[in-house]
Scaffold this motif. Structure first.
Motif, PDB file in Angstrom:
ATOM      1  N   PHE A 163      20.398 137.305 -48.798  1.00 59.33           N
ATOM      2  CA  PHE A 163      20.992 138.529 -48.257  1.00 59.33           C
ATOM      3  C   PHE A 163      22.507 138.452 -48.148  1.00 59.33           C
ATOM      4  N   GLY A 164      23.059 137.275 -48.453  1.00 60.11           N
ATOM      5  CA  GLY A 164      24.493 137.203 -48.663  1.00 60.11           C
ATOM      6  C   GLY A 164      24.858 137.775 -50.019  1.00 60.11           C
ATOM      7  N   ILE A 165      23.974 137.592 -51.003  1.00 61.92           N
ATOM      8  CA  ILE A 165      24.182 138.125 -52.346  1.00 61.92           C
ATOM      9  C   ILE A 165      23.821 139.612 -52.422  1.00 61.92           C
ATOM     10  N   ALA A 166      22.815 140.031 -51.645  1.00 60.33           N
ATOM     11  CA  ALA A 166      22.259 141.381 -51.759  1.00 60.33           C
ATOM     12  C   ALA A 166      23.288 142.513 -51.655  1.00 60.33           C
ATOM     13  N   PRO A 167      24.211 142.500 -50.692  1.00 59.63           N
ATOM     14  CA  PRO A 167      25.161 143.621 -50.600  1.00 59.63           C
ATOM     15  C   PRO A 167      26.047 143.752 -51.827  1.00 59.63           C
ATOM     16  N   ALA A 168      26.540 142.617 -52.333  1.00 56.90           N
ATOM     17  CA  ALA A 168      27.393 142.666 -53.521  1.00 56.90           C
ATOM     18  C   ALA A 168      26.608 143.152 -54.728  1.00 56.90           C
ATOM     19  N   SER A 169      25.380 142.654 -54.899  1.00 58.63           N
ATOM     20  CA  SER A 169      24.579 143.072 -56.048  1.00 58.63           C
ATOM     21  C   SER A 169      24.210 144.552 -55.947  1.00 58.63           C
ATOM     22  N   THR A 170      23.917 145.017 -54.734  1.00 61.71           N
ATOM     23  CA  THR A 170      23.584 146.428 -54.544  1.00 61.71           C
ATOM     24  C   THR A 170      24.788 147.316 -54.832  1.00 61.71           C
ATOM     25  N   CYS A 195      17.221 130.227 -56.770  1.00 64.77           N
ATOM     26  CA  CYS A 195      16.172 131.237 -56.542  1.00 64.77           C
ATOM     27  C   CYS A 195      16.632 132.271 -55.522  1.00 64.77           C
ATOM     28  N   GLY A 196      17.353 131.831 -54.491  1.00 66.08           N
ATOM     29  CA  GLY A 196      17.882 132.767 -53.506  1.00 66.08           C
ATOM     30  C   GLY A 196      18.887 133.726 -54.112  1.00 66.08           C
ATOM     31  N   VAL A 197      19.727 133.230 -55.011  1.00 73.48           N
ATOM     32  CA  VAL A 197      20.708 134.090 -55.689  1.00 73.48           C
ATOM     33  C   VAL A 197      19.994 135.132 -56.550  1.00 73.48           C
ATOM     34  N   VAL A 198      18.972 134.704 -57.298  1.00 74.19           N
ATOM     35  CA  VAL A 198      18.204 135.644 -58.125  1.00 74.19           C
ATOM     36  C   VAL A 198      17.525 136.698 -57.244  1.00 74.19           C
ATOM     37  N   ALA A 199      16.963 136.258 -56.116  1.00 71.69           N
ATOM     38  CA  ALA A 199      16.309 137.199 -55.199  1.00 71.69           C
ATOM     39  C   ALA A 199      17.303 138.234 -54.683  1.00 71.69           C
ATOM     40  N   GLY A 200      18.531 137.801 -54.368  1.00 67.45           N
ATOM     41  CA  GLY A 200      19.547 138.740 -53.920  1.00 67.45           C
ATOM     42  C   GLY A 200      19.897 139.767 -54.975  1.00 67.45           C
ATOM     43  N   GLY A 201      19.943 139.329 -56.249  1.00 66.01           N
ATOM     44  CA  GLY A 201      20.186 140.270 -57.340  1.00 66.01           C
ATOM     45  C   GLY A 201      19.047 141.266 -57.482  1.00 66.01           C
ATOM     46  N   CYS A 202      17.811 140.792 -57.307  1.00 64.63           N
ATOM     47  CA  CYS A 202      16.640 141.682 -57.399  1.00 64.63           C
ATOM     48  C   CYS A 202      16.664 142.738 -56.296  1.00 64.63           C
ATOM     49  N   PHE A 203      17.152 142.358 -55.115  1.00 63.09           N
ATOM     50  CA  PHE A 203      17.244 143.308 -54.009  1.00 63.09           C
ATOM     51  C   PHE A 203      18.149 144.483 -54.401  1.00 63.09           C
ATOM     52  N   GLY A 204      19.266 144.176 -55.059  1.00 60.66           N
ATOM     53  CA  GLY A 204      20.166 145.226 -55.501  1.00 60.66           C
ATOM     54  C   GLY A 204      19.528 146.132 -56.534  1.00 60.66           C
ATOM     55  N   VAL A 205      18.806 145.545 -57.494  1.00 61.87           N
ATOM     56  CA  VAL A 205      18.137 146.340 -58.524  1.00 61.87           C
ATOM     57  C   VAL A 205      17.098 147.259 -57.891  1.00 61.87           C
ATOM     58  N   TYR A 206      16.307 146.736 -56.945  1.00 63.14           N
ATOM     59  CA  TYR A 206      15.291 147.567 -56.297  1.00 63.14           C
ATOM     60  C   TYR A 206      15.930 148.726 -55.530  1.00 63.14           C
ATOM     61  N   THR A 207      16.978 148.431 -54.773  1.00 63.45           N
ATOM     62  CA  THR A 207      17.614 149.460 -53.952  1.00 63.45           C
ATOM     63  C   THR A 207      18.170 150.591 -54.797  1.00 63.45           C
ATOM     64  N   VAL A 208      18.858 150.261 -55.880  1.00 60.98           N
ATOM     65  CA  VAL A 208      19.453 151.289 -56.734  1.00 60.98           C
ATOM     66  C   VAL A 208      18.367 152.042 -57.505  1.00 60.98           C
ATOM     67  N   SER A 209      17.306 151.359 -57.921  1.00 63.68           N
ATOM     68  CA  SER A 209      16.190 152.046 -58.582  1.00 63.68           C
ATOM     69  C   SER A 209      15.548 153.052 -57.639  1.00 63.68           C
TER      70      SER A 209
END
Length: 305
Positions: free
Chosen positions: A104-111, A159-173
Protein backbone atom coordinates in the motif's frame (compact mmCIF):
# COMPACT_ATOMS: atom_id res chain seq x y z
CA UNK A 1 -16.47 19.56 -6.20
CA UNK A 2 -18.14 16.23 -6.11
CA UNK A 3 -21.29 15.82 -4.10
CA UNK A 4 -21.23 13.52 -1.04
CA UNK A 5 -17.42 13.43 -1.05
CA UNK A 6 -17.28 13.49 2.76
CA UNK A 7 -19.37 10.34 3.06
CA UNK A 8 -17.35 8.77 0.22
CA UNK A 9 -14.13 9.38 2.14
CA UNK A 10 -15.52 7.59 5.20
CA UNK A 11 -16.79 4.70 3.04
CA UNK A 12 -13.33 4.23 1.50
CA UNK A 13 -11.72 4.41 4.93
CA UNK A 14 -14.17 1.75 6.18
CA UNK A 15 -13.07 -0.54 3.35
CA UNK A 16 -9.45 0.12 4.30
CA UNK A 17 -10.18 -0.79 7.92
CA UNK A 18 -11.65 -4.14 6.84
CA UNK A 19 -8.73 -4.85 4.51
CA UNK A 20 -6.33 -3.98 7.31
CA UNK A 21 -7.55 -7.04 9.21
CA UNK A 22 -6.46 -9.50 6.49
CA UNK A 23 -2.80 -9.88 7.49
CA UNK A 24 -3.41 -10.07 11.26
CA UNK A 25 -6.28 -12.53 10.70
CA UNK A 26 -4.01 -14.75 8.60
CA UNK A 27 -1.40 -14.76 11.35
CA UNK A 28 -3.93 -15.44 14.11
CA UNK A 29 -5.56 -18.30 12.19
CA UNK A 30 -2.21 -19.92 11.29
CA UNK A 31 -3.90 -21.82 8.45
CA UNK A 32 -2.04 -24.80 6.95
CA UNK A 33 -3.25 -23.77 3.48
CA UNK A 34 -0.87 -21.95 1.15
CA UNK A 35 -1.22 -18.19 0.60
CA UNK A 36 -2.32 -18.46 -3.05
CA UNK A 37 -4.94 -21.08 -2.13
CA UNK A 38 -6.23 -18.81 0.64
CA UNK A 39 -6.38 -15.90 -1.80
CA UNK A 40 -8.39 -17.97 -4.25
CA UNK A 41 -10.78 -19.18 -1.56
CA UNK A 42 -11.13 -15.61 -0.29
CA UNK A 43 -12.27 -14.04 -3.56
CA UNK A 44 -14.33 -17.05 -4.64
CA UNK A 45 -16.33 -17.03 -1.40
CA UNK A 46 -16.67 -13.25 -1.43
CA UNK A 47 -17.71 -13.27 -5.09
CA UNK A 48 -20.31 -15.97 -4.43
CA UNK A 49 -21.83 -13.97 -1.57
CA UNK A 50 -22.18 -10.89 -3.79
CA UNK A 51 -23.50 -12.97 -6.71
CA UNK A 52 -26.26 -14.47 -4.56
CA UNK A 53 -27.26 -10.99 -3.37
CA UNK A 54 -27.44 -9.80 -6.99
CA UNK A 55 -29.49 -12.79 -8.10
CA UNK A 56 -31.98 -12.20 -5.29
CA UNK A 57 -32.29 -8.47 -5.92
CA UNK A 58 -32.07 -8.37 -9.73
CA UNK A 59 -31.88 -11.74 -11.53
CA UNK A 60 -31.30 -10.08 -14.92
CA UNK A 61 -28.39 -7.89 -13.81
CA UNK A 62 -25.63 -10.18 -15.05
CA UNK A 63 -27.21 -10.60 -18.49
CA UNK A 64 -27.54 -6.83 -18.80
CA UNK A 65 -23.79 -6.18 -18.53
CA UNK A 66 -22.73 -4.55 -21.83
CA UNK A 67 -20.05 -6.06 -24.06
CA UNK A 68 -18.08 -2.83 -23.85
CA UNK A 69 -17.58 -3.45 -20.12
CA UNK A 70 -15.70 -6.72 -20.57
CA UNK A 71 -12.21 -5.31 -21.27
CA UNK A 72 -12.26 -3.36 -17.99
CA UNK A 73 -13.82 -6.30 -16.11
CA UNK A 74 -11.17 -8.70 -17.43
CA UNK A 75 -8.42 -6.26 -16.42
CA UNK A 76 -9.97 -6.00 -12.94
CA UNK A 77 -10.24 -9.81 -12.72
CA UNK A 78 -6.61 -10.32 -13.67
CA UNK A 79 -5.52 -7.65 -11.18
CA UNK A 80 -7.65 -9.22 -8.44
CA UNK A 81 -6.25 -12.72 -8.96
CA UNK A 82 -2.65 -11.52 -9.16
CA UNK A 83 -3.11 -9.31 -6.11
CA UNK A 84 -4.37 -12.20 -3.97
CA UNK A 85 -1.47 -14.46 -4.83
CA UNK A 86 1.28 -11.86 -4.58
CA UNK A 87 0.03 -10.06 -1.46
CA UNK A 88 -0.55 -13.17 0.62
CA UNK A 89 2.77 -14.63 -0.60
CA UNK A 90 4.48 -11.39 0.43
CA UNK A 91 2.82 -11.58 3.86
CA UNK A 92 3.93 -15.20 4.29
CA UNK A 93 7.55 -14.40 3.40
CA UNK A 94 8.10 -10.96 4.97
CA UNK A 95 5.41 -10.75 7.66
CA UNK A 96 2.04 -9.02 7.49
CA UNK A 97 3.27 -5.57 8.54
CA UNK A 98 6.02 -5.32 5.93
CA UNK A 99 3.86 -6.81 3.15
CA UNK A 100 1.01 -4.41 3.89
CA UNK A 101 3.32 -1.40 4.09
CA UNK A 102 5.10 -2.24 0.82
CA UNK A 103 1.92 -3.06 -1.10
CA UNK A 104 0.00 0.00 0.00
CA UNK A 105 3.04 2.21 -0.19
CA UNK A 106 3.13 1.41 -3.91
CA UNK A 107 -0.67 1.48 -4.40
CA UNK A 108 -1.23 5.29 -4.40
CA UNK A 109 1.52 5.94 -6.94
CA UNK A 110 0.37 3.10 -9.19
CA UNK A 111 -3.25 4.24 -8.95
CA UNK A 112 -2.39 7.85 -9.72
CA UNK A 113 -0.21 6.89 -12.68
CA UNK A 114 -2.81 4.46 -14.06
CA UNK A 115 -5.52 7.10 -13.73
CA UNK A 116 -3.33 9.68 -15.46
CA UNK A 117 -2.50 7.30 -18.34
CA UNK A 118 -5.92 5.66 -18.81
CA UNK A 119 -8.36 8.40 -17.79
CA UNK A 120 -6.21 11.50 -18.34
CA UNK A 121 -6.98 12.86 -14.86
CA UNK A 122 -4.74 15.64 -13.56
CA UNK A 123 -3.04 14.88 -10.24
CA UNK A 124 -3.60 17.62 -7.66
CA UNK A 125 -1.01 19.20 -5.37
CA UNK A 126 -2.87 17.77 -2.38
CA UNK A 127 -2.63 14.27 -3.82
CA UNK A 128 1.08 14.64 -4.54
CA UNK A 129 1.83 15.98 -1.04
CA UNK A 130 -0.38 13.46 0.75
CA UNK A 131 0.90 10.51 -1.27
CA UNK A 132 4.55 11.43 -0.64
CA UNK A 133 3.84 11.77 3.08
CA UNK A 134 1.95 8.47 3.25
CA UNK A 135 4.57 6.54 1.26
CA UNK A 136 7.23 7.86 3.64
CA UNK A 137 5.08 6.57 6.51
CA UNK A 138 4.88 3.13 4.90
CA UNK A 139 8.66 3.12 4.49
CA UNK A 140 9.11 3.77 8.22
CA UNK A 141 6.61 1.05 9.16
CA UNK A 142 8.34 -1.47 6.90
CA UNK A 143 11.77 -0.97 8.51
CA UNK A 144 12.92 -4.27 10.08
CA UNK A 145 12.34 -4.24 13.83
CA UNK A 146 14.95 -5.74 16.11
CA UNK A 147 13.77 -9.12 17.37
CA UNK A 148 10.46 -8.82 15.50
CA UNK A 149 8.95 -11.10 12.89
CA UNK A 150 9.75 -8.78 9.98
CA UNK A 151 12.56 -10.03 7.78
CA UNK A 152 14.19 -8.98 4.53
CA UNK A 153 13.14 -11.20 1.64
CA UNK A 154 13.65 -10.06 -1.96
CA UNK A 155 10.92 -12.24 -3.44
CA UNK A 156 8.48 -11.22 -0.70
CA UNK A 157 9.19 -7.51 -1.26
CA UNK A 158 8.90 -7.99 -5.04
CA UNK A 159 5.51 -9.68 -4.58
CA UNK A 160 4.37 -6.72 -2.47
CA UNK A 161 5.41 -4.30 -5.22
CA UNK A 162 3.49 -6.32 -7.84
CA UNK A 163 0.44 -6.40 -5.54
CA UNK A 164 0.59 -2.62 -5.20
CA UNK A 165 0.62 -2.26 -8.98
CA UNK A 166 -2.39 -4.60 -9.25
CA UNK A 167 -4.28 -2.42 -6.77
CA UNK A 168 -3.86 0.54 -9.10
CA UNK A 169 -5.02 -1.44 -12.14
CA UNK A 170 -8.12 -2.67 -10.29
CA UNK A 171 -9.03 0.80 -9.01
CA UNK A 172 -8.76 2.47 -12.41
CA UNK A 173 -10.61 -0.41 -14.13
CA UNK A 174 -13.45 -0.08 -11.60
CA UNK A 175 -13.48 3.71 -12.08
CA UNK A 176 -13.77 3.25 -15.82
CA UNK A 177 -16.73 0.89 -15.36
CA UNK A 178 -18.41 3.37 -13.02
CA UNK A 179 -17.88 6.28 -15.42
CA UNK A 180 -19.37 4.11 -18.18
CA UNK A 181 -22.58 3.61 -16.21
CA UNK A 182 -22.02 -0.12 -15.66
CA UNK A 183 -24.01 -1.78 -12.88
CA UNK A 184 -21.23 -2.36 -10.34
CA UNK A 185 -23.39 -4.61 -8.17
CA UNK A 186 -23.19 -7.09 -11.05
CA UNK A 187 -19.69 -6.26 -12.31
CA UNK A 188 -17.86 -6.68 -8.99
CA UNK A 189 -18.88 -10.32 -8.32
CA UNK A 190 -18.04 -11.20 -11.94
CA UNK A 191 -14.50 -9.85 -11.54
CA UNK A 192 -14.10 -11.67 -8.22
CA UNK A 193 -15.37 -15.01 -9.55
CA UNK A 194 -13.20 -14.80 -12.67
CA UNK A 195 -10.20 -13.96 -10.50
CA UNK A 196 -11.02 -16.85 -8.19
CA UNK A 197 -11.34 -19.20 -11.18
CA UNK A 198 -7.82 -18.21 -12.27
CA UNK A 199 -6.52 -19.28 -8.85
CA UNK A 200 -8.62 -22.48 -8.78
CA UNK A 201 -5.65 -24.85 -9.43
CA UNK A 202 -3.95 -23.67 -6.22
CA UNK A 203 -7.23 -23.64 -4.28
CA UNK A 204 -8.13 -27.18 -5.32
CA UNK A 205 -4.62 -28.44 -4.58
CA UNK A 206 -4.98 -27.26 -0.96
CA UNK A 207 -8.61 -28.27 -0.55
CA UNK A 208 -7.82 -30.62 2.35
CA UNK A 209 -5.97 -27.86 4.22
CA UNK A 210 -8.75 -25.37 3.45
CA UNK A 211 -11.30 -27.75 5.00
CA UNK A 212 -9.60 -27.63 8.39
CA UNK A 213 -11.38 -25.55 11.08
CA UNK A 214 -8.68 -22.84 11.25
CA UNK A 215 -8.84 -22.35 7.49
CA UNK A 216 -12.65 -22.38 7.36
CA UNK A 217 -12.86 -19.75 10.09
CA UNK A 218 -10.32 -17.59 8.29
CA UNK A 219 -12.07 -17.84 4.92
CA UNK A 220 -15.43 -17.11 6.61
CA UNK A 221 -13.98 -13.74 7.64
CA UNK A 222 -11.87 -13.04 4.57
CA UNK A 223 -14.59 -13.80 2.00
CA UNK A 224 -17.90 -12.30 3.15
CA UNK A 225 -16.38 -9.43 5.17
CA UNK A 226 -13.02 -8.39 3.71
CA UNK A 227 -14.09 -9.10 0.11
CA UNK A 228 -17.87 -8.92 -0.34
CA UNK A 229 -18.49 -6.03 2.06
CA UNK A 230 -15.15 -4.25 1.65
CA UNK A 231 -15.12 -4.32 -2.16
CA UNK A 232 -18.68 -3.04 -2.27
CA UNK A 233 -17.81 -0.18 0.08
CA UNK A 234 -14.77 0.56 -2.06
CA UNK A 235 -16.58 0.85 -5.40
CA UNK A 236 -19.37 2.84 -3.72
CA UNK A 237 -16.89 5.45 -2.51
CA UNK A 238 -15.10 5.36 -5.86
CA UNK A 239 -18.23 6.81 -7.50
CA UNK A 240 -17.64 10.17 -5.82
CA UNK A 241 -13.86 10.48 -5.64
CA UNK A 242 -10.93 10.47 -8.05
CA UNK A 243 -9.18 7.11 -8.35
CA UNK A 244 -5.87 8.65 -7.23
CA UNK A 245 -7.51 10.03 -4.09
CA UNK A 246 -9.08 6.65 -3.33
CA UNK A 247 -5.74 4.92 -3.85
CA UNK A 248 -4.09 7.08 -1.22
CA UNK A 249 -7.01 6.79 1.22
CA UNK A 250 -6.50 3.04 1.03
CA UNK A 251 -3.32 3.63 3.04
CA UNK A 252 -5.61 3.38 6.06
CA UNK A 253 -5.02 -0.37 5.65
CA UNK A 254 -1.37 -0.49 6.81
CA UNK A 255 -2.29 1.87 9.64
CA UNK A 256 -5.01 -0.52 10.81
CA UNK A 257 -2.74 -3.55 10.33
CA UNK A 258 -0.06 -1.90 12.44
CA UNK A 259 -2.56 -0.98 15.17
CA UNK A 260 -3.90 -4.55 15.26
CA UNK A 261 -0.37 -5.91 15.34
CA UNK A 262 0.35 -3.83 18.45
CA UNK A 263 -3.00 -4.30 20.16
CA UNK A 264 -3.78 -7.94 19.35
CA UNK A 265 -0.54 -9.57 18.25
CA UNK A 266 1.37 -7.71 20.99
CA UNK A 267 4.02 -6.32 18.68
CA UNK A 268 6.12 -3.54 20.20
CA UNK A 269 5.54 0.10 19.23
CA UNK A 270 8.98 1.17 18.07
CA UNK A 271 9.99 4.71 17.15
CA UNK A 272 9.98 4.03 13.36
CA UNK A 273 6.46 2.57 13.59
CA UNK A 274 5.24 5.56 15.61
CA UNK A 275 6.77 8.02 13.12
CA UNK A 276 5.39 6.02 10.20
CA UNK A 277 1.89 5.97 11.68
CA UNK A 278 1.96 9.75 12.16
CA UNK A 279 3.15 10.29 8.58
CA UNK A 280 0.43 7.97 7.30
CA UNK A 281 -2.22 9.88 9.21
CA UNK A 282 -0.85 13.15 7.86
CA UNK A 283 -0.94 11.82 4.32
CA UNK A 284 -4.54 10.65 4.68
CA UNK A 285 -5.55 14.08 5.96
CA UNK A 286 -3.77 15.86 3.10
CA UNK A 287 -5.46 13.68 0.50
CA UNK A 288 -8.85 14.27 2.13
CA UNK A 289 -8.40 18.00 1.54
CA UNK A 290 -9.24 19.78 -1.69
CA UNK A 291 -6.61 22.26 -2.91
CA UNK A 292 -8.21 24.83 -5.22
CA UNK A 293 -6.10 26.86 -7.63
CA UNK A 294 -6.09 29.78 -5.20
CA UNK A 295 -4.35 27.60 -2.63
CA UNK A 296 -7.18 27.98 -0.08
CA UNK A 297 -7.90 24.64 1.56
CA UNK A 298 -11.39 23.17 1.77
CA UNK A 299 -11.43 20.39 4.35
CA UNK A 300 -12.80 16.93 3.65
CA UNK A 301 -13.77 17.31 0.03
CA UNK A 302 -12.75 14.79 -2.58
CA UNK A 303 -10.70 15.78 -5.60
CA UNK A 304 -12.75 16.12 -8.80
CA UNK A 305 -12.48 13.15 -11.14
Amino acid sequence: MQRNSLSAIFVILAAGVLWGTVGPAEILADSPAGPVALGGARILSGGLVLAVIVLVRDPGAFGALPRTAWPAMLAASAATATFQGTFLTSAARTGAAVATAVTFGIAPASTGLCERIVLGTRLSRGWLAGTACAIAGCAFISLPQGGGPARADFLGIACGVVAGGCFGVYTVSAKRLIDGGVNMLAAVPVTLLLGGAALAPWTLADLKELAEPRSLGLVAWLGPVTVALAYWLYVTGLRHLAAATVGTLSLAEPLVATALGIGILHESLSLPIAVGALLLLGGLILVSVSWPASGRRVLLKGSPS
